[in-house]
Enzyme design. Structure first.
Site, PDB file in Angstrom:
ATOM      1  N   TYR A 148      13.456  -1.238   0.311  1.00 54.23           N
ATOM      2  CA  TYR A 148      14.710  -0.964  -0.391  1.00 54.23           C
ATOM      3  C   TYR A 148      15.531  -2.220  -0.634  1.00 54.23           C
ATOM      4  O   TYR A 148      16.525  -2.186  -1.345  1.00 54.23           O
ATOM      5  CB  TYR A 148      15.523   0.064   0.390  1.00 54.23           C
ATOM      6  CG  TYR A 148      15.320   1.477  -0.103  1.00 54.23           C
ATOM      7  CD1 TYR A 148      16.342   2.414  -0.060  1.00 54.23           C
ATOM      8  CD2 TYR A 148      14.103   1.874  -0.634  1.00 54.23           C
ATOM      9  CE1 TYR A 148      16.150   3.702  -0.509  1.00 54.23           C
ATOM     10  CE2 TYR A 148      13.897   3.155  -1.080  1.00 54.23           C
ATOM     11  CZ  TYR A 148      14.920   4.081  -1.020  1.00 54.23           C
ATOM     12  OH  TYR A 148      14.726   5.343  -1.475  1.00 54.23           O
ATOM     13  N   LYS A 218       4.087   0.412  11.723  1.00 56.36           N
ATOM     14  CA  LYS A 218       2.749  -0.116  11.427  1.00 56.36           C
ATOM     15  C   LYS A 218       2.632  -1.512  12.035  1.00 56.36           C
ATOM     16  O   LYS A 218       2.150  -2.462  11.422  1.00 56.36           O
ATOM     17  CB  LYS A 218       2.523  -0.148   9.910  1.00 56.36           C
ATOM     18  CG  LYS A 218       1.074  -0.391   9.488  1.00 56.36           C
ATOM     19  CD  LYS A 218       0.111   0.680   9.948  1.00 56.36           C
ATOM     20  CE  LYS A 218      -1.300   0.371   9.444  1.00 56.36           C
ATOM     21  NZ  LYS A 218      -2.315   1.248  10.069  1.00 56.36           N
ATOM     22  N   ASP A 258       0.086   5.843  10.570  1.00 54.29           N
ATOM     23  CA  ASP A 258      -1.036   6.663  10.111  1.00 54.29           C
ATOM     24  C   ASP A 258      -1.442   7.687  11.157  1.00 54.29           C
ATOM     25  O   ASP A 258      -1.791   8.825  10.832  1.00 54.29           O
ATOM     26  CB  ASP A 258      -2.226   5.792   9.698  1.00 54.29           C
ATOM     27  CG  ASP A 258      -2.568   4.708  10.694  1.00 54.29           C
ATOM     28  OD1 ASP A 258      -3.752   4.584  11.049  1.00 54.29           O
ATOM     29  OD2 ASP A 258      -1.651   3.970  11.111  1.00 54.29           O
ATOM     30  N   ASP A 282       9.803   7.333   3.957  1.00 53.11           N
ATOM     31  CA  ASP A 282       9.624   8.002   2.674  1.00 53.11           C
ATOM     32  C   ASP A 282       8.423   8.942   2.739  1.00 53.11           C
ATOM     33  O   ASP A 282       8.497  10.114   2.347  1.00 53.11           O
ATOM     34  CB  ASP A 282       9.426   6.948   1.583  1.00 53.11           C
ATOM     35  CG  ASP A 282       9.843   7.442   0.209  1.00 53.11           C
ATOM     36  OD1 ASP A 282      10.315   8.593   0.102  1.00 53.11           O
ATOM     37  OD2 ASP A 282       9.703   6.687  -0.762  1.00 53.11           O
TER      38      ASP A 282
END
Length: 393
Positions: A148, A218, A258, A282
């Site tokens: 963003y 991540k 994930d 998101d």
């Protein structure tokens, strides 16, 4: 009417309060008045004449451009800044240069660093998963950094070539496989930005007697951005919430994104409050919304817990294909208004709306996007659904 103010940690909400709103583009013109009717009815039911909201329209998007020649007038930013709490319908993204996204501009200008997305199941909704009732989480998505920040350069541009030259010549980077045709983006993640987001998530968990806060990241690949987020989160918890951790009132853990997306399908009951960066958030929030009926009933808020500023919003787009047809589901905006009422401390009115909506769904009364999957589904138009909600109240 009076304004909401903030003194220290305390939000001061007058009984007769002005709330600025943006109608929104596309279906915004349909869902916003329905939302206001439902909220007004719930406030009156809960408090009689002692409390009331005065809705003050401010302009943004297509309506603003038509009337003022600007997509986001300064007067609108000033109103949200002055009145602290507001609500908005969906906004179109302007074509061409200038503002990339009106939503992003609002969030960054007011430093609304938390994108808060609660996800829960309503009885009566048909879901693609076997046990949607196990999904009950609140996502805290960082709202000002990561993607963003909007720092990127187009493939083939002079800026992209200059950036690659800096990477290769100054930083010794050799891993750009096709530099001549690569676009580049920069992902800033700060300690301060991470800490204030994670602190807000922990405070929310403690205030709502939710034991677990999970840092979703991540960091196994992006060790200094996503990995920094994880590291700073644990350090913050140990530094500021040592007593809560020691007593077992609070558990802070982490999960690679994930793996979380898999776990959220296999064992959603294991998660309560999620703190994560922008891009992960998101994906995560929309995936979870799909498990409980879709983005049409997914509320959202953009909040700065330090200043008290908050804008509540429909999480879906402007849906031009069905605009003006009395088809759109107003539930996302209505449930965002429920979040707004809770934020204001008007919890009784908020609960009335939630209970009324669940009763309608249980009876098979819903807009077409939900009713078509129900065994006893009765499809209602946007206005008719709102009228049934008011009647149920």
């Amino acid at each position: 009417m009076a304004k909401i103010t903030k003194t220290g940690e305390q939000l001061n909400v007058p009984n007769q309060v002005t709330v600025p709103f943006i109608e929104g583009d596309g279906v915004g013109a349909e869902i916003t008045p329905v939302c206001q009717q439902v909220v007004d009815a719930a406030v009156e039911k809960a408090y009689g004449s002692t409390r009331k909201i005065e809705w003050m329209e401010v302009l943004a998007g297509g309506k603003a451009h038509t009337q003022t020649g600007e997509w986001l007038p300064q007067a609108t930013l000033d109103a949200f800044s002055e009145y602290l709490v507001g609500i908005k319908g969906p906004l179109m993204t302007p074509v061409g240069g200038g503002i990339r996204s009106l939503n992003v501009t609002l969030r960054q200008t007011l430093d609304l660093y938390v994108c808060q997305r609660p996800v829960r199941y309503f009885n009566g909704i048909v879901s693609p998963v076997k046990h949607p009732e196990l999904v009950d989480m609140c996502i805290f998505r960082e709202n000002t950094e990561d993607i963003y920040a909007g720092i990127e350069w187009e493939s083939g541009s002079a800026e992209a070539r200059k950036f690659f030259s800096f990477l290769s010549e100054e930083m010794g980077v050799t891993k750009v496989r096709f530099p001549e045709t690569s676009g580049f983006g920069v992902k800033p993640v700060s300690k301060e930005g991470s800490e204030r987001l994670i602190r807000s998530a922990i405070d929310y968990a403690l205030a709502h007697n939710l034991k677990t806060v999970t840092l979703v990241h991540k960091g196994n690949i992006m060790k200094f951005t996503e990995g920094g987020f994880k590291k700073w989160g644990y350090e913050l918890a140990e530094r500021e919430y040592a007593d809560e951790l020691k007593s077992g009132q609070l558990v802070v853990n982490d999960c690679i994104c994930d793996a979380f997306l898999q776990n959220a399908l296999l064992k959603p009951e294991a998660y309560k409050v999620i703190a994560t960066l922008n891009l992960n958030g998101d994906y995560v929030s929309d995936m979870l919304a799909a498990q409980v009926g879709g983005i049409g009933i997914a509320p959202g808020a953009n909040i700065n817990y330090q200043t008290g500023h908050a804008i509540f919003e429909a999480t879906h787009g402007i849906a031009p294909d069905i605009a003006g047809q009395n088809k759109v589901n107003p539930s996302s905006l209505i449930l965002s208004a429920v979040m707004m009422l809770d934020y204001m401390g008007w919890n009784e009115a908020a609960q009335l709306i939630t209970d009324a909506m669940e009763k309608l769904f249980t009876q098979g009364l819903a807009t077409a996007d939900l009713a078509r999957f129900m065994n006893n589904g009765q499809s209602l138009g946007t206005q008719e659904f709102g009228a049934q909600l008011v009647k149920q109240l």
